[in-house]
Structures are given as structure tokens and as C-alpha cells.
Motif scaffolding. Structure first.
Motif, PDB file in Angstrom:
ATOM      1  N   THR A 145       0.772  -0.918  -0.076  1.00 48.38           N
ATOM      2  CA  THR A 145      -0.032  -0.097   0.044  1.00 48.38           C
ATOM      3  C   THR A 145       0.771   1.358  -0.045  1.00 48.38           C
ATOM      4  O   THR A 145       1.929   1.027   0.307  1.00 48.38           O
ATOM      5  CB  THR A 145      -0.915   0.013   1.252  1.00 48.38           C
ATOM      6  OG1 THR A 145       0.033   0.091   2.534  1.00 48.38           O
ATOM      7  CG2 THR A 145      -1.764  -1.163   1.271  1.00 48.38           C
ATOM      8  N   ALA A 146       0.419   2.524  -0.491  1.00 52.25           N
ATOM      9  CA  ALA A 146       0.555   3.645  -0.143  1.00 52.25           C
ATOM     10  C   ALA A 146      -0.360   4.353   0.714  1.00 52.25           C
ATOM     11  O   ALA A 146      -1.770   4.136   0.447  1.00 52.25           O
ATOM     12  CB  ALA A 146       0.812   4.498  -1.520  1.00 52.25           C
ATOM     13  N   ALA A 179      -6.753  17.242  -2.899  1.00 51.32           N
ATOM     14  CA  ALA A 179      -5.380  17.259  -3.619  1.00 51.32           C
ATOM     15  C   ALA A 179      -4.398  16.271  -2.994  1.00 51.32           C
ATOM     16  O   ALA A 179      -3.655  15.644  -3.947  1.00 51.32           O
ATOM     17  CB  ALA A 179      -4.870  18.677  -3.599  1.00 51.32           C
ATOM     18  N   LEU A 180      -4.409  16.201  -1.679  1.00 53.97           N
ATOM     19  CA  LEU A 180      -3.782  15.135  -0.971  1.00 53.97           C
ATOM     20  C   LEU A 180      -3.846  13.729  -1.374  1.00 53.97           C
ATOM     21  O   LEU A 180      -2.973  12.970  -1.521  1.00 53.97           O
ATOM     22  CB  LEU A 180      -3.976  15.470   0.407  1.00 53.97           C
ATOM     23  CG  LEU A 180      -2.940  14.296   1.203  1.00 53.97           C
ATOM     24  CD1 LEU A 180      -1.488  14.296   1.278  1.00 53.97           C
ATOM     25  CD2 LEU A 180      -3.451  14.176   2.804  1.00 53.97           C
ATOM     26  N   LEU A 181      -5.292  13.306  -1.572  1.00 54.01           N
ATOM     27  CA  LEU A 181      -5.735  12.158  -1.900  1.00 54.01           C
ATOM     28  C   LEU A 181      -5.468  11.723  -3.396  1.00 54.01           C
ATOM     29  O   LEU A 181      -5.201  10.542  -3.764  1.00 54.01           O
ATOM     30  CB  LEU A 181      -7.273  12.063  -1.814  1.00 54.01           C
ATOM     31  CG  LEU A 181      -7.473  11.903  -0.152  1.00 54.01           C
ATOM     32  CD1 LEU A 181      -9.008  11.926   0.024  1.00 54.01           C
ATOM     33  CD2 LEU A 181      -6.765  10.764   0.577  1.00 54.01           C
ATOM     34  N   GLN A 182      -5.369  12.770  -4.271  1.00 53.88           N
ATOM     35  CA  GLN A 182      -5.215  12.515  -5.717  1.00 53.88           C
ATOM     36  C   GLN A 182      -3.722  12.525  -5.953  1.00 53.88           C
ATOM     37  O   GLN A 182      -3.252  11.635  -6.764  1.00 53.88           O
ATOM     38  CB  GLN A 182      -5.541  13.614  -6.579  1.00 53.88           C
ATOM     39  CG  GLN A 182      -5.473  13.500  -7.915  1.00 53.88           C
ATOM     40  CD  GLN A 182      -6.149  12.394  -8.536  1.00 53.88           C
ATOM     41  OE1 GLN A 182      -7.449  12.342  -8.351  1.00 53.88           O
ATOM     42  NE2 GLN A 182      -5.342  11.651  -9.313  1.00 53.88           N
ATOM     43  N   ARG A 183      -2.976  13.293  -5.079  1.00 51.24           N
ATOM     44  CA  ARG A 183      -1.356  12.938  -5.210  1.00 51.24           C
ATOM     45  C   ARG A 183      -1.123  11.493  -4.712  1.00 51.24           C
ATOM     46  O   ARG A 183      -0.312  10.921  -5.203  1.00 51.24           O
ATOM     47  CB  ARG A 183      -0.707  13.793  -4.331  1.00 51.24           C
ATOM     48  CG  ARG A 183       0.881  13.654  -4.442  1.00 51.24           C
ATOM     49  CD  ARG A 183       1.283  13.964  -5.856  1.00 51.24           C
ATOM     50  NE  ARG A 183       2.994  13.886  -5.666  1.00 51.24           N
ATOM     51  CZ  ARG A 183       3.619  14.947  -5.265  1.00 51.24           C
ATOM     52  NH1 ARG A 183       3.318  16.162  -4.809  1.00 51.24           N
ATOM     53  NH2 ARG A 183       4.800  14.801  -5.214  1.00 51.24           N
ATOM     54  N   LEU A 184      -1.911  11.017  -3.546  1.00 51.40           N
ATOM     55  CA  LEU A 184      -1.574   9.578  -3.147  1.00 51.40           C
ATOM     56  C   LEU A 184      -2.070   8.709  -4.370  1.00 51.40           C
ATOM     57  O   LEU A 184      -1.063   7.621  -4.149  1.00 51.40           O
ATOM     58  CB  LEU A 184      -2.445   9.584  -1.878  1.00 51.40           C
ATOM     59  CG  LEU A 184      -2.767   8.088  -1.311  1.00 51.40           C
ATOM     60  CD1 LEU A 184      -1.400   7.682  -0.639  1.00 51.40           C
ATOM     61  CD2 LEU A 184      -3.760   7.882  -0.241  1.00 51.40           C
ATOM     62  N   MET A 225       4.235   6.648   1.984  1.00 52.32           N
ATOM     63  CA  MET A 225       3.607   7.402   2.769  1.00 52.32           C
ATOM     64  C   MET A 225       3.675   8.617   2.130  1.00 52.32           C
ATOM     65  O   MET A 225       4.645   9.237   1.801  1.00 52.32           O
ATOM     66  CB  MET A 225       4.218   7.554   4.102  1.00 52.32           C
ATOM     67  CG  MET A 225       3.480   8.472   5.079  1.00 52.32           C
ATOM     68  SD  MET A 225       4.260   8.407   7.001  1.00 52.32           S
ATOM     69  CE  MET A 225       3.940   6.962   7.547  1.00 52.32           C
ATOM     70  N   VAL A 226       2.589   9.297   2.059  1.00 50.67           N
ATOM     71  CA  VAL A 226       2.314  10.610   1.203  1.00 50.67           C
ATOM     72  C   VAL A 226       1.740  11.458   2.376  1.00 50.67           C
ATOM     73  O   VAL A 226       0.714  11.164   3.144  1.00 50.67           O
ATOM     74  CB  VAL A 226       1.268  10.497   0.129  1.00 50.67           C
ATOM     75  CG1 VAL A 226       1.124  11.892  -0.353  1.00 50.67           C
ATOM     76  CG2 VAL A 226       1.960   9.662  -0.803  1.00 50.67           C
TER      77      VAL A 226
END
Length: 310
Positions: free
Chosen positions: A20-21, A36-41, A122-123
């Protein structure tokens, strides 16, 4: 201190299977900064063929660290998890935050993510901090641990809106002001409150404007007291509404209630779930000297709502 056994059990139960990430946080509201964080993830996970997911903390850590502070949530846990998935996560693990969890070092939590969730990336957000004391150097400590264990760390830049960082606090502030345009621009969607239709005092019916009252959790963040143009989804209907969020000062100045006059609708919807989109503030709360004055104003509010709701 090792992680509590119930925390390990929650992580193990939520493990998706593949490597996972992930990101970790409360993510209350799932505003555009979170999105935006979730899209980058999701984007970073795809590069490494990982399954993107979120460990979301609930209740809010402030309830444990500062119990005298009562937080108000922009979303229920269930709605938050649904919004997180819609924004790009394949899986969500709710992690119960307790006094025991607050004493766990960030390295110990990340080690559990590595072992139990098979985390390989980890993002983190621009100010991410978690673990005992929420250390400001969390990201640096994660990079060091990642080099030792074998996972990567990516940190995103802050996302700004009108010279202000997207944040749940900014959403709550705009909500309290009744500035629904700003709330919408921060969330990327209309703010919605939901709950079952319950019996009220039925005073609206006696003055010609029956209302559907909904019950919401006490810890739910509400718009500032006043009258709002709304769109209701209930029992298969999509209806325009004029909603009063307030204490009914003309009658009893009691607890805050949410009462919606549904336009052009008659029917029994008690017990049905109503999803109420708050579109625009019509006016603040006013105490009227007579029921006749109240009725005249409600008629104006209904006209305003009819014009404001698409």
C-alpha cells in the motif's frame, strides 16, 4: 511503548491485502486541500503499483488531548470515509484515537503501518505530524525510518485559496459566518447535513408553513443561525426548501433546531432520511413581535429560497 493491541487489531482488520501507499490524518470535511492530497496519493501509488488508502483518526485527537474542547465535525465518520474513497482512496481504516494511542511514537505507528498494512509509500500533507506530541519533525523522522525499513515518503506543497490555506478550520469559520459561497469553494461541493425527519412542535403547520425537522448529531458543525435556501433529498424527491437553523425566538428561544419548509410538497416523510444541501443564507434570526409578522416574513423567505435554489 508498542502500539495498543486494539490498534493493531484495527489495522490488521482493515488491511487491503496488496502492498500500500497511505496517508494519515483526521481529514474532516474532505475539503479541496484533502482532495489534492488524496489525488497525489493515488498518482504516486499508481507509479509503484500500490493500493492507495487512508488511516483516518476518530474521534478527533483534541477530544483526548484537550477534553475541555468540544470539536464540531464537518462530516460524520461514515460520510468522511465515503468522501475519502470518492476522492481517490481504495480503502480507509478508521483508527480509534485514545489516550493510549496518543502516547505512541510516530515511528511505532509507521512501523505498524509497514508491518500490518504493508505500507511501502507514505504521502503526507504540508504540515503533517502524528504520534506522541505530534512532533514538528515528523516528516524528517519518517524519511529516516523509511530508509531503514524500506518505504518512501512524499510530502505535498500547501494548496491555497484566496491567500489562505485550505483547512477544516477555514471551512468552519465560513460556515459560522453563513458564507455558503466560501464554504462551497473550500469544499468543492455544497455543504450537506443529514438526519431522520422527526416530529417537532408543529407550530409551522398551524401558521400555514409546515416544516420537516431533522435530527443531527450534537457534534455536527452547523451554519450560523439564520434562514437558508436549501435543496432537500428525501424519500426519492429532490425539493427546494427554506430552512431555519435557530432557536425559534418568537416562540420559545429553545435549543437549536433545523426546520425546513419544503416548497410545493405535501406528504408524510417522518422517519425518512433527509439530505439537506445548504445553498445560500437568506437572513439572520429575528424575533418578531407577532405571529402575523412572522408569517409575512416566512412568505418572503420562501420566495427568496425559490429564486436562489436552481
Amino acid at each position: 511503548m508498542t502500539i495498543p493491541s486494539f490498534t493493531a487489531a484495527q489495522l490488521a482488520a482493515g488491511a487491503p491485502g496488496p502492498e500500500t501507499a497511505l496517508t494519515i490524518g483526521v481529514l474532516d470535511g474532505v475539503h479541496l486541500g484533502h482532495q489534492a492530497l488524496l489525488q497525489r496519493l493515488r498518482d504516486e501509488a499508481r507509479k509503484l503499483a500500490l493500493s492507495p488508502g487512508v488511516v483516518t483518526l476518530h474521534p478527533h485527537p483534541i477530544t483526548v488531548l484537550r477534553p475541555e474542547v468540544a470539536p464540531s465535525y464537518l462530516t460524520s465518520l461514515e460520510d468522511r470515509m465515503e468522501l475519502i474513497r470518492a476522492a481517490g482512496a481504495d480503502w480507509v481504516v478508521p483508527l480509534t484515537f485514545t489516550g493510549e494511542v496518543s502516547e505512541v511514537e510516530c515511528e511505532e505507528l509507521a512501523g505498524a503501518f509497514y508491518d500490518l498494512l504493508r505500507m511501502r509509500l507514505m504521502v503526507l500533507g504540508p504540515d503533517s505530524s502524528f504520534g506522541r506530541g505530534a512532533p514538528k519533525d515528523t516528516v524528517d523522522r519518517m524519511r529516516k525510518l523509511g530508509a531503514d525499513l524500506g518505504f518512501e515518503v512524499v510530502q505535498i506543497e500547501p494548496l491555497m485559496h484566496d491567500h489562505e490555506r485550505y483547512s477544516s478550520t477555514a471551512v468552519r469559520r465560513a460556515l459560522a459566518d453563513g458564507d455558503m459561497d466560501r464554504v462551497t469553494s473550500l469544499l468543492g461541493r455544497r455543504y450537506t447535513i443529514s438526519g431522520p425527519v422527526v416530529h417537532g412542535f408543529e407550530r409551522g403547520r398551524t401558521i400555514g408553513f409546515p416544516t420537516a425537522n431533522i435530527s443531527v448529531a450534537r457534534d455536527r458543525a452547523l451554519p450560523g443561525i439564520g434562514v437558508y435556501a436549501t435543496r432537500a433529498r428525501v424519500a426519492g424527491h429532490v425539493l427546494k426548501g427554506a430552512t431555519n437553523i435557530g432557536r425559534r425566538p418568537t416562540f420559545d428561544a429553545g435549543h437549536i433546531s433545523i426546520e425546513t419548509h419544503l416548497l410545493d410538497f405535501e406528504g408524510d416523510i417522518y422517519g425518512e432520511r433527509m439530505d439537506l444541501e445548504i445553498l445560500a443564507r437568506v437572513r439572520g434570526e429575528v424575533r418578531f413581535e407577532s405571529v402575523a409578522q412572522l408569517k409575512a416574513q416566512i412568505a418572503k423567505d420562501v420566495d427568496s429560497a425559490r429564486n436562489l435554489v436552481p
